[in-house]
Design a protein around this motif. Structure first.
Motif: not given
Length: 226
Positions: A113-118, A161-163
């Protein structure tokens, strides 16, 4: 015609000759399936698979995903210990006791979620503005069965998980969901709008199907411990 061949690193691959234009690789649970144009022949399809072994190893679903120092998303790494004094996410490190499966899963989802937000929010906002399709709200969360969704209230959800996926595929998912703001169905009008904004969208959707959606440890699979 169907062939099966087993390889030391990736296991059994099922090859299927079809009337199609290109070779397609997909996962069904933990099995590998390759469909290829009949005119190319089995040997050409096998050469393709052998060229993708590293990619397959990285993306193949695994019923035993929990292991020390596995890469999570694009930037995080999971560190498992017998006893972990500092539990949590520290910069790009996920630290957890290896016996606590539920905690590990929770931290992995938090890291995604942290990565996806960015990554996803700016991309979503740019595409929404460019296409002039404003959503009521964007939600980012881990989903087990879909990459994205749009409801009748104009709320779009994107899978964290799209990241794991290439930018072009992420954009295809976002454009697909943005177009649902005008057509909450898969009618011909909907597809015309999608292709208007992304002419190669259908090819990208076919590519999306080659990526396993179960990229994060699930409670079912996490019961199988090392």
């Amino acid at each position: 015609m169907t062939y099966q061949k087993t390889y030391p690193k990736i296991g059994t691959v099922t090859y299927c000759a079809r009337k199609q234009k290109r070779i397609r690789l997909s996962f069904q649970d933990s099995s590998i399936r390759v469909s290829y144009p009949s005119r190319l022949g089995f040997k050409r399809a096998e050469v393709f698979v052998q060229s993708k072994i590293d990619w397959i190893l990285e993306h193949k679903p695994n019923n035993n995903l929990i292991r020390d120092q596995i890469k999570i998303g694009q930037y995080h790494k999971l560190y498992l210990q017998d006893s972990c004094l500092n539990v949590g996410i520290f910069k790009r490190q996920i630290c957890a006791p290896k016996q606590n499966i539920e905690l590990i899963e929770k931290l992995i989802k938090q890291a995604l979620k942290i990565e996806a937000e960015i990554l996803l929010k700016p991309l979503f906002n740019n595409l929404s503005q460019k296409l002039q399709l404003p959503a009521t709200r964007l939600r980012i969360k881990y989903m087990k069965s879909q990459w994205g969704s749009c409801n009748h209230r104009g709320v779009i959800s994107l899978n964290s998980a799209l990241v794991y996926l290439p930018k072009r595929i992420i954009e295809a998912v976002i454009i697909h969901e943005l177009c649902h703001l005008k057509f909450l169905n898969h009618s011909s009008d909907f597809w015309q709008l999608v292709i208007k904004h992304q002419p190669n969208h259908l090819a990208l959707r076919q590519e999306l199907k080659t990526y396993p959606i179960h990229l994060v440890i699930t409670k079912k699979s996490s019961k199988n411990k090392n």
